[in-house]
Write an enzyme that holds these catalytic residues in place. Structure first.
Site, PDB file in Angstrom:
ATOM      1  N   CYS A 251      12.087  32.207   9.367  1.00 16.56           N
ATOM      2  CA  CYS A 251      11.553  33.018  10.462  1.00 16.56           C
ATOM      3  C   CYS A 251      10.360  33.853   9.990  1.00 16.56           C
ATOM      4  O   CYS A 251       9.305  33.310   9.710  1.00 16.56           O
ATOM      5  CB  CYS A 251      12.669  33.881  11.057  1.00 16.56           C
ATOM      6  SG  CYS A 251      12.281  34.538  12.692  1.00 16.56           S
ATOM      7  N   HIS A 252      10.481  35.184   9.886  1.00 16.22           N
ATOM      8  CA  HIS A 252       9.413  36.004   9.317  1.00 16.22           C
ATOM      9  C   HIS A 252       9.516  36.094   7.800  1.00 16.22           C
ATOM     10  O   HIS A 252       8.628  36.661   7.153  1.00 16.22           O
ATOM     11  CB  HIS A 252       9.434  37.415   9.921  1.00 16.22           C
ATOM     12  CG  HIS A 252       8.975  37.467  11.345  1.00 16.22           C
ATOM     13  ND1 HIS A 252       9.828  37.312  12.411  1.00 16.22           N
ATOM     14  CD2 HIS A 252       7.734  37.640  11.886  1.00 16.22           C
ATOM     15  CE1 HIS A 252       9.152  37.384  13.545  1.00 16.22           C
ATOM     16  NE2 HIS A 252       7.871  37.595  13.258  1.00 16.22           N
TER      17      HIS A 252
ATOM     18  N   GLU B  72       5.834  34.758  18.652  1.00 20.29           N
ATOM     19  CA  GLU B  72       5.478  36.182  18.549  1.00 20.29           C
ATOM     20  C   GLU B  72       5.009  36.716  19.888  1.00 20.29           C
ATOM     21  O   GLU B  72       5.343  37.846  20.290  1.00 20.29           O
ATOM     22  CB  GLU B  72       4.387  36.364  17.487  1.00 20.29           C
ATOM     23  CG  GLU B  72       4.333  37.752  16.883  1.00 20.29           C
ATOM     24  CD  GLU B  72       5.553  38.079  16.032  1.00 20.29           C
ATOM     25  OE1 GLU B  72       6.454  38.769  16.559  1.00 20.29           O
ATOM     26  OE2 GLU B  72       5.595  37.667  14.865  1.00 20.29           O
TER      27      GLU B  72
END
Length: 261
Positions: A163-164, A194
């Site tokens: 993910c991030h 996002e």
């Protein structure tokens, strides 16, 4: 059993027990597949004042898979100490979240994470960067991150992020100074995702764009769908739904890599 045989039997049991206590730790751990370092963020607030941190399922789903296969899991963070959970991710209907939060020692481990720069990379077969928006602020330039990740990777280990979490791959250099992601295929939280969560203007950079800028070939699926990419010994997952499958890909790689001392 005659008295003499009884004495011999109990003497043998006692001897075995003492031998087990006297064995060195490495011998007692023989057969263990090793340990995985899970890295989480210390960053707790976004510029808009809203709470952030790591996304719980991006820790618990991999943790459940790793521990089920016998791996030890240690937690580290850029600063050490408390790693905040993004309150939006505290879904206790999720079985892995519930199991993790109810397992003795796990919450304490998140309050007392190791400082990343003080970690001994020789202890780990893989490093796994859990996501959550907080990572966008403290992963890219975290002290020791490149050195530890490069040491694990260059010792036939695995680097993984979901993910991030791939914010950790930004600026991550190998011992020869080259960027780990250059020329590799990766994924991560997409620009479209996002925008969908309304945080495009809050994050310090767009992860998809930054990974592309650093020479990676970025491949994203439809927003919030599962996507995992393995490129050599680098594994990346796109979003929270990809956390468990990313861990599965790590385990698949480790099963075919040598277990080193």
């Amino acid at each position: 059993m005659i008295p003499m045989m009884k004495k011999s039997f109990f003497a043998l049991i006692l001897l075995c027990g003492l031998s087990a206590l006297l064995l060195p730790q490495s011998a007692k751990a023989e057969g263990s597949p090793g340990k995985i370092l899970m890295v989480v963020t210390n960053h707790a607030k976004m510029p808009n004042g809203k709470a952030t941190g790591f996304w719980l399922a991006e820790v618990t789903h991999p943790w459940a898979r790793f521990t089920k296969m016998g791996f030890g899991v240690d937690f580290a963070s850029p600063k050490g100490g408390l790693a905040p959970i993004d309150p939006r991710s505290k879904d206790m209907k999720d079985a892995d979240n519930k199991l993790f939060m109810e397992t003795e020692g796990t919450q304490e481990a998140l309050k007392n994470t190791q400082k990343l720069s003080e970690v001994d990379p020789k202890e780990y077969r893989a490093i796994f960067f859990a996501g959550g928006h907080g990572t966008m602020w403290d992963f890219p330039d975290a002290p020791g991150l490149s050195k530890i990740s490069a040491a694990i990777y260059e010792n036939d280990g695995v680097v993984a992020a979901v993910c991030h979490g791939p914010a950790a791959l930004v600026n991550l250099k190998l011992s020869d100074g080259s960027l780990l992601i250059k020329g590799k295929k990766v994924t991560g939280f997409t620009n479209e995702e996002e925008e969908a969560v309304g945080l495009t203007k809050e994050v310090p950079f767009l992860l998809e764009d930054k990974l592309k800028e650093q020479g990676a070939t970025f491949d994203g699926a439809e927003k919030f769908k599962v996507k995992v990419i393995t490129s050599e010994r680098l594994v990346t997952g796109q979003n929270p739904a990809s956390a468990g499958p990313t861990a599965d890909a790590v385990l698949k790689l480790l099963a075919n890599l040598p277990l080193k001392n």
